[in-house]
Enzyme design. Sequence first.
Site, PDB file in Angstrom:
ATOM      1  N   ARG A  85       0.824  -1.210   0.000  1.00  0.00           N
ATOM      2  CA  ARG A  85       0.000   0.000   0.000  1.00  0.00           C
ATOM      3  C   ARG A  85       0.859   1.262   0.000  1.00  0.00           C
ATOM      4  NH1 ARG A  85      -3.304   2.460   4.612  1.00  0.00           N
ATOM      5  NH2 ARG A  85      -5.063   3.527   3.615  1.00  0.00           N
ATOM      6  N   HIS A  89       0.314   4.287  -2.627  1.00  0.00           N
ATOM      7  CA  HIS A  89       0.005   5.645  -2.188  1.00  0.00           C
ATOM      8  C   HIS A  89       1.110   6.622  -2.553  1.00  0.00           C
ATOM      9  CE1 HIS A  89      -3.514   5.093   0.855  1.00  0.00           C
ATOM     10  NE2 HIS A  89      -3.577   4.194  -0.122  1.00  0.00           N
ATOM     11  N   ASN A 117      -4.126   8.711   4.409  1.00  0.00           N
ATOM     12  CA  ASN A 117      -2.948   8.151   5.082  1.00  0.00           C
ATOM     13  C   ASN A 117      -2.978   8.253   6.599  1.00  0.00           C
ATOM     14  OD1 ASN A 117      -1.769   7.507   2.596  1.00  0.00           O
ATOM     15  ND2 ASN A 117      -0.680   9.465   2.460  1.00  0.00           N
ATOM     16  N   HIS A 216      -5.771  -6.255  -2.554  1.00  0.00           N
ATOM     17  CA  HIS A 216      -6.568  -6.367  -1.334  1.00  0.00           C
ATOM     18  C   HIS A 216      -6.803  -7.821  -0.940  1.00  0.00           C
ATOM     19  CE1 HIS A 216      -8.486  -2.070  -1.569  1.00  0.00           C
ATOM     20  NE2 HIS A 216      -7.209  -2.057  -1.253  1.00  0.00           N
TER      21      HIS A 216
END
Length: 350
Positions: A85, A89, A117, A216
Site C-alpha cells: 500500500r 500511495h 494516510n 486487497h
Amino acid sequence: MALPQALSSFFLVTVFLASTFSFANSHPGAGFGSWDGNFNPGGGWLPALFPGFYQFSCPQANDIVMSVLEKAIAADPRMAASLLRLHFHDCFVQGCDASILLDDSGSIVSEKGSGPNKNSIRGFEVIDEIKAKLEEACPHTVSCADILALAARGSTILSGGPSWELPLGRRDSKTASLTGSNNNIPAPNSTVQTLVTLFNRQGLDEVDLVALSGGHTIGMARCVSFKQRLYNQNGDNQPDETLERAYYNGLKSVCPKSAGDNNISPLDFASPAKFDNTYFKLILWGRGLLNSDQVLLTGNVDKTVELVRRFANDEALFFDHFATSMVKMGKISPLTALNGEIRTNCRRIN
C-alpha cells in the site's frame, strides 16, 4: 580498414566509454548491464528505469531488502499489505518518488497527514531499516523510491504472489504534496466511475484498476473505511443491499454503529495473509469489504465486471496481470538522471 579509419573508430569508442563511466561516477547506481535510454531533445540520452540499474553499484540490494522483509513479515504478516500500500500511495501522488516517506519539516508538509494516510498508513520503520542496511553496504546509491518498489514486490512474493522483473533507477523527491495525497488516492467508498477516473489520471486503465485492486487479497481495513456500508450506504440509514447477509452480520459485530472506528477486519477474510485470487471470488459472493471493492462487480462497467469474473476463475491470469500492472504503476512520473536526489534518510531531504 585503413589505419586512419581504425584510429578514428578507436577514438570514438574511447570517448564514448569515458563519457559513460564519467556519468556513472556522477550518478551512483547507474549500471551498464542493460542500458536503456530516453532521448532528451535538449542534450543527448538520459537513463530510463531498467532492472539492471544496481547491477554493479549495489548488486546485493534486493537480497538486503528481502532479508529485512522476511523478518518483518514473519513477525507481522499484515506488514506485507502495508508495504504494498505504501508503494501505491506513493506513486499516485506526484509519481513514484518516495514523497510519502517525508516527515513534516520547515519546508515539507508531510503526506502522512492526508485523509487517506492519517492513522492508517504504516511500514515506515521497515523502510528505515532497509535504508540503513543499504546505506551501510552501498552508501548513497539506492533510492528510497526504489526501496518502496522492491519492498512491494518482495512483500507480494513472500505472501505467495507473483514476482516480476522490476525496472529500477528512480530518484527521490525533494517535495511532498498533501493536496495531491488528498485528491489523487481513491477513497474506500469510491464509485467505480471515480475509480476509473483516478486511475486514468495516472495513465492506468480498467485492467490495471481491477488487477491492482486484487492487492486487497492481503491486509486489513479499519471500520471507518467501510462502516457506511453497514449503516447508511445511501443516506437512508440502510445497509448496502449488495452485502451478503451473513457477511453483513459478521461485520456489524466487529464494527458497531457508534464506536470502534479503528477496529480492523480482513479485506479477504478467507485467506487474509495469502496472496491469491480469493478476493475476486468473495466479490462474486457479495463479500467484498470496501465499497471500492464491490463496485468492481456492481458498478455496471462491463470491463471491470468481466475481469472480476475472469480473475476469480483463473489465478494465474490474475497474477500475470497484477505483475504487469505493478510494473506499469511503478513507472508513473519517476525522477531520473539529474532530477531529485538519493536521500540518505528516507524521512527527510538531504
